[in-house]
Design an enzyme around this catalytic site. Structure first.
Site, short mmCIF file in Angstrom:
data_model
loop_
_atom_site.label_atom_id
_atom_site.label_comp_id
_atom_site.label_asym_id
_atom_site.label_seq_id
_atom_site.Cartn_x
_atom_site.Cartn_y
_atom_site.Cartn_z
N GLY A 206 44.26 30.79 37.94
CA GLY A 206 43.00 31.03 38.85
C GLY A 206 42.74 32.46 39.03
N ASN A 207 42.04 32.66 40.06
CA ASN A 207 41.79 34.19 40.28
C ASN A 207 41.55 34.28 41.98
OD1 ASN A 207 39.05 33.74 40.80
ND2 ASN A 207 38.94 33.32 38.57
N ARG A 208 41.37 35.35 42.44
CA ARG A 208 41.16 35.62 43.92
C ARG A 208 39.82 35.37 44.47
NH1 ARG A 208 45.55 38.21 45.93
NH2 ARG A 208 47.34 39.04 44.17
N SER A 209 38.70 35.05 43.79
CA SER A 209 37.41 34.84 44.26
C SER A 209 37.31 33.92 45.24
CB SER A 209 36.56 34.37 43.06
OG SER A 209 35.14 34.35 43.64
N ALA A 273 33.76 34.22 39.24
CA ALA A 273 34.81 34.99 38.36
C ALA A 273 35.37 33.96 37.40
CB ALA A 273 35.91 35.39 39.44
#
Length: 413
Positions: A206-209, A273
């Protein structure tokens, strides 16, 4: 501020309860005047409970207060929602058959009509003439939203969302020209949040969005009068009221949803994102540590370039380039090959989208924060536009730029 809220006799009257709540929560004193027909949809008890004021539609109620004159004189603002075809006709011809039409004739302050009716009624020459008459006399008449109407029909004639009417009313009182809802009748699809690519039943890439920017964009577009569809990946904030929400998780799911949504969208904003890569294989069971202490090898494959596909799809249609505005987001970091803007300019040309909103990202920048700073690049070659502040403020600037670009390329009839 003293507001008179006139309620017309249409099915959309139920939405006006939310508009009334927005006015009262903002500290305004609201007197509701429903037409007799509207009370068949929402009763006077509802309006009294929500406004805290007595409600009547008769000129013979409290005659000693001369309400048919007093209410219009004292009002700082009159809002009519839903403004039905019948109400617009009565207002345009100066009729005074009930308390609301009397009040409209006596109003000294700004008057805002929020129309709602069937498409054929809105497009009828008589209604259009009435609207132009009212506008010519200085009244503000919003364009209705486009969408699902009563029954199975869809088209222009839907009441704008209460939040959009509220924003237009406040802008009108403040003397701003954006009360006209620059995106009324437009459909905007916005992706938000971060995609998650499963590795096994409990893990994902995943990512930090947080989704805050995409949600703020949805609110700004809704408040500009647009019909908003939010493609929501993982978000740490709830979606706003008054927008259509399509839940997605992975990049492939987002691709499918975005390509489908683009078919009827005037604008597509890809602010999510999206993971560039996903695991080539997804384990059916949790990947465990091996007794021999060897490390697992995870092979990644590229995810599709959704933004590029949207541009190619748009350009390949019969209407071709120009009929739809596509906006990309670039979360960039500088490196030895160039700074943030250099990478962003290259991406803009490579993707072919109309606008690219550029963030300088890092572990303490943009993702999850309430403030941001962006640069808006245009493929047309116009000067870069900077915007900074809260994500709400930046979103308003982005939507304002989109409205300018959209109406310049594809003005409404």
């Amino acid at each position: 501020m003293r507001i008179v809220l006139g309620v017309g006799g249409g099915i959309a009257a139920y939405k006006v309860a939310s508009l009334l709540r927005l006015f009262t929560e903002a500290g305004h004193n609201v007197t509701v005047i429903p037409t007799e027909a509207s009370t068949r949809f929402v009763g006077t008890a509802t309006w009294e409970a929500l406004s805290g004021n007595p409600v009547s539609n008769s000129v013979f109620h409290d005659v000693h207060q001369v309400n048919h004159v007093r209410l219009g004189h004292e009002a700082d603002l009159v809002v009519v929602a839903p403004a039905t075809a019948d109400l617009l006709a009565k207002a345009a011809t100066g009729q005074a058959g009930d308390l609301l039409t009397n009040t409209l004739l006596m109003a000294h302050g700004p008057v805002l009509f929020a129309p709602a009716m069937h498409t054929e009624m809105w497009q009828h020459a008589a209604t259009r003439a009435n609207v132009e008459t009212l506008r010519g006399r200085g009244a503000a008449v919003l364009e209705p939203a486009t969408g699902r109407l009563t029954g199975a029909d869809s088209g222009p004639g839907r009441l704008p969302e209460p939040e959009a009417i509220f924003a237009a009313a406040m802008a009108l009182v403040e003397g701003r020209q954006d009360f006209q809802l620059p995106l009324a009748g437009r459909t905007i699809t916005i992706s938000a949040g971060g995609t998650r690519e499963p590795l096994d039943p409990v893990r994902f890439l995943g990512n930090r969005s947080s989704g805050k920017q995409g949600v703020a964009l949805a609110v700004a577009a809704r408040n500009a009068g647009a019909n908003v569809r939010l493609l929501a990946a993982h978000m740490e904030v709830p979606p706003p009221a008054g927008v259509e929400v399509v839940q997605v998780e992975t990049a492939l799911q987002l691709r499918e949803a975005a390509l489908a949504a683009a078919a009827d969208s005037d604008v597509v904003i890809m602010s999510a994102a999206v993971a560039d890569f996903r695991p080539a294989e997804v384990s059916d069971t949790k990947i465990k540590k091996r007794d021999d202490r060897t490390d697992p090898v995870i092979t990644l494959v590229r995810n599709p370039d959704i933004l590029l596909e949207l541009v190619e799809l748009r350009n390949s249609t019969v209407r071709g380039e120009g009929h739809q505005l596509i906006v990309g987001f670039a979360a960039e970091t500088g490196d030895s090959d160039g700074d943030v803007l250099a990478h962003a300019e290259a991406k803009l040309q490579r993707k072919g989208c109309d606008l690219l909103v550029v963030n300088h990202v890092g572990t303490d920048k943009v993702f999850g924060q309430d403030t941001t700073s962006v640069v808006i690049l245009a493929r047309s070659g116009s000067d870069p536009q900077e915007a900074s502040g809260t994500k709400t403020e930046v979103s308003a600037a982005i939507i304002s730029r989109i409205a300018f670009e959209l109406n310049a390329v594809s003005p409404r009839a």
